[in-house]
Design an enzyme around this catalytic site. Structure first.
Site, short mmCIF file in Angstrom:
data_model
loop_
_atom_site.label_atom_id
_atom_site.label_comp_id
_atom_site.label_asym_id
_atom_site.label_seq_id
_atom_site.Cartn_x
_atom_site.Cartn_y
_atom_site.Cartn_z
CG ASN A 162 -1.84 1.11 1.34
OD1 ASN A 162 -1.78 2.02 0.52
ND2 ASN A 162 -2.72 1.07 2.32
NE ARG A 198 -10.77 12.09 3.53
CZ ARG A 198 -10.69 10.80 3.28
NH1 ARG A 198 -11.65 10.18 2.62
NH2 ARG A 198 -9.65 10.11 3.69
CD GLU A 204 -9.11 -1.30 4.31
OE1 GLU A 204 -8.69 -0.86 5.40
OE2 GLU A 204 -9.43 -0.58 3.36
CG HIS A 238 -13.44 2.96 2.81
ND1 HIS A 238 -14.23 3.94 3.35
CD2 HIS A 238 -12.16 3.26 3.13
CE1 HIS A 238 -13.45 4.83 3.98
NE2 HIS A 238 -12.19 4.43 3.86
NE ARG A 276 -6.23 1.36 -0.17
CZ ARG A 276 -6.32 2.51 0.47
NH1 ARG A 276 -5.27 3.02 1.07
NH2 ARG A 276 -7.46 3.13 0.53
#
Ligand code: ADP
Length: 404
Positions: free
Chosen positions: A9, A245, A388, A184, A95
Site C-alpha cells: 500500500n 473531511r 483489507e 473502501h 492497493r
C-alpha cells in the site's frame, strides 16, 4: 496449500506492506508487516519491519525515493526474515485507490494496464500517482513475480445507474467521467462477506449495511453480496463526517466561499479534505480526543460527536429504504470496532426499524467478530473487524486464477 502474497500500500511518502500466507479457504496468516515513513524528504525516514514470531527491525535513514525505500524493505526481509527466497511469494498485490469505470475487478498488471492506470490520475491526484510509483518499483524489484492491482472502487462497480449517476449534464458525465465511484471497497467486500458468515447465511442471501468508520468513513448497502449504494462519490470526500473531511454539504458552498471569502477552488478543496470533519468541528481528527473533551464538558466536542452520529443514523435510514430488507448493520474500522459510544448514539431511535444496540453487549470488552444487539433483535447490529490486507491478498490470488 498455502500461498504467500506480498501486499503493498504505497502512499506519497510511505510504504505499508504485509507478507501473508493464505490457505485454500482464503484464511490468512501474517508472516511480516512493516512500514516505511517519510520517503522523498531530505530528513531521515523510518523503516519498521515486524516479522511474526521474530525480533522486529527498525532503522532510520534518508529514503530519497520509493525505489530506495523498497530496496530497504527487501534488505529488512533478508536481515530479519522471513527469507523471501524461501517463502517465494506467488504474487505482489497492490492497493490502488481509483480504478475508474474500467477496472471492475482486481487486475493482473502488464504494460497496457499500467499505462491505462496512469490515465486515471486526474480522478485521484493524491492517491493514484504514488500507487503507480509503487507498482513500477515493485515490478522492477520482483521480475517474474505476477503483480495485481486491487482497487478500492471495484466492489462498487455493481452500483445500478440510478445510484451512481449524478444529475448533471451529459458532457460532465461522459467527457469528464463525473459519477459516483465509491471507495473502501476491499473493506466493504471483506466485512459484508464475514457478516454473512457470522449470520450463518450464504452471501447471496444476505443484505447488510456496512459502516466503515476510520479516518476516512463510508457506508455501503450490500444486497446479496453486491454493493448497490455507497456514500463516497467521485472522490472520497462525499458522505459521512470523517477525521478531516466534511462529507456531505451543499454543492453551492465552494462557489459561495469563492464569492464571500475570496478562496479559490483549490483552497476550498483543501479545507474540505484536510481541515474539516471532526478536526474542523472539535480541533482533533481523532475521535478518542473528541470523546475525552466531550466528557470534560467541551461543547464543540459534543456537537462534533452529535453531528458525526446524526449523519450515520441518516444514512442507515436511507440505505434501509434502498435495501428494503436488512439482515444486519455492521460496524468496522478504528471507530466502528472500538467506540461503543458512537455505536450507541448513532443507532439511537432506530428501534422502529428493528435496530437496537444492547448497552451491556455494546460496552463489553470483547474483541473480534461479535453482536452488540440483544439476542432475537430483528436486525442484528454486528462488529466485524476489517482486514483489507487479507482481502487484497485474496483478490490478488483470485485474479491469477488461484482459489481463495
Ligand atoms: P484508517 O482509516 O487510517 O485505516 P483506522 O481504521 O485505523 O484508520 O481508524 C483510525 C481512527 O479510529 C482514529 O483516528 C480514531 O479516531 C479511531 N479510534 C481508534 N481507536 C479508538 C478507540 N478506542 N475509541 C475511539 N476511537 C478510536
Amino acid at each position: 496449500m498455502t500461498q504467500a502474497v506480498l501486499v503493498l500500500n504505497v502512499g506519497s511518502s510511505s510504504i505499508k506492506y504485509q507478507l501473508l500466507a493464505l490457505d485454500d479457504a482464503g484464511e490468512g496468516e501474517r508472516l511480516a508487516t512493516g512500514l516505511v515513513e517519510r520517503i522523498g524528504g531530505q530528513d531521515p525516514g523510518k523503516l519498521s519491519h515486524r516479522p511474526a514470531g521474530a525480533e522486529a527491525l527498525e532503522c532510520t535513514e534518508v529514503f530519497a525515493s520509493h525505489a530506495q525505500a523498497l530496496d530497504a524493505v527487501l534488505d529488512a526481509f533478508r536481515t530479519a526474515g522471513p527469507d523471501l527466497d524461501e517463502v517465494k511469494p506467488t504474487a505482489v498485490g497492490h492497493r490502488v485507490v481509483h480504478g475508474g469505470s474500467r477496472f471492475t475487478t482486481a487486475t493482473v498488471l502488464d504494460d497496457e494496464v499500467v499505462s491505462s492506470l496512469g490515465e486515471l490520475n486526474p480522478l485521484a491526484p493524491l492517491h493514484n500517482p504514488p500507487n503507480l510509483t509503487g507498482i513500477e518499483v515493485a515490478r522492477a524489484a520482483f521480475p517474474g513475480v505476477p503483480q495485481v492491482a486491487v482497487f478500492d472502487t471495484a466492489f462498487h462497480q455493481t452500483l445500478p445507474p440510478a445510484a451512481y449517476t449524478y444529475a448533471v449534464p451529459r458532457e460532465w458525465r461522459e467527457e469528464y467521467s463525473v459519477r459516483r465511484y465509491g471507495f473502501h471497497g476491499t473493506s466493504h467486500a471483506y466485512v459484508s462477506r464475514r457478516a454473512a458468515r457470522f449470520l450463518a447465511r450464504p452471501v447471496e442471501e444476505a443484505n447488510v449495511i456496512v459502516l466503515h468508520l476510520g479516518n476516512g468513513a463510508s457506508v455501503c448497502a450490500v444486497e446479496r453480496g453486491r454493493s448497490v449504494e455507497t456514500s463516497m462519490g467521485l472522490t472520497p470526500l462525499e458522505g459521512l463526517v470523517m477525521g478531516t473531511r466534511s462529507g456531505d454539504l451543499d454543492p453551492a458552498v465552494p462557489a459561495y466561499l469563492q464569492r464571500v471569502a475570496g478562496l479559490d477552488a483549490d483552497a476550498v478543496d483543501r479545507v474540505l479534505n484536510r481541515s474539516s470533519g471532526l478536526l474542523g468541528l472539535a480541533g482533533s481528527n481523532d475521535l478518542r480526543d473528541v470523546n475525552r473533551d466531550a466528557e470534560a464538558g467541551d461543547e464543540d466536542a459534543r456537537l462534533a460527536h452529535a453531528v458525526y452520529c446524526h449523519r450515520i443514523r441518516k444514512y442507515v435510514g436511507a440505505y434501509y429504504a434502498v435495501l428494503g430488507r436488512v439482515d444486519a448493520v455492521v460496524f468496522t474500522a478504528g471507530v466502528g470496532e472500538n467506540d461503543a459510544r458512537t455505536r450507541a448514539l448513532s443507532m439511537q431511535g432506530l428501534e422502529g426499524l428493528g435496530i437496537e444496540v444492547d448497552p451491556v453487549r455494546n460496552a463489553s470488552a470483547e474483541r473480534g467478530e461479535r453482536s452488540v444487539s440483544a439476542p432475537g433483535t430483528r436486525v442484528p447490529v454486528l462488529v466485524i473487524p476489517t482486514d483489507e490486507e487479507i482481502e487484497i491478498a485474496r483478490q490478488t490470488l483470485g485474479a491469477l486464477g488461484h482459489a481463495a
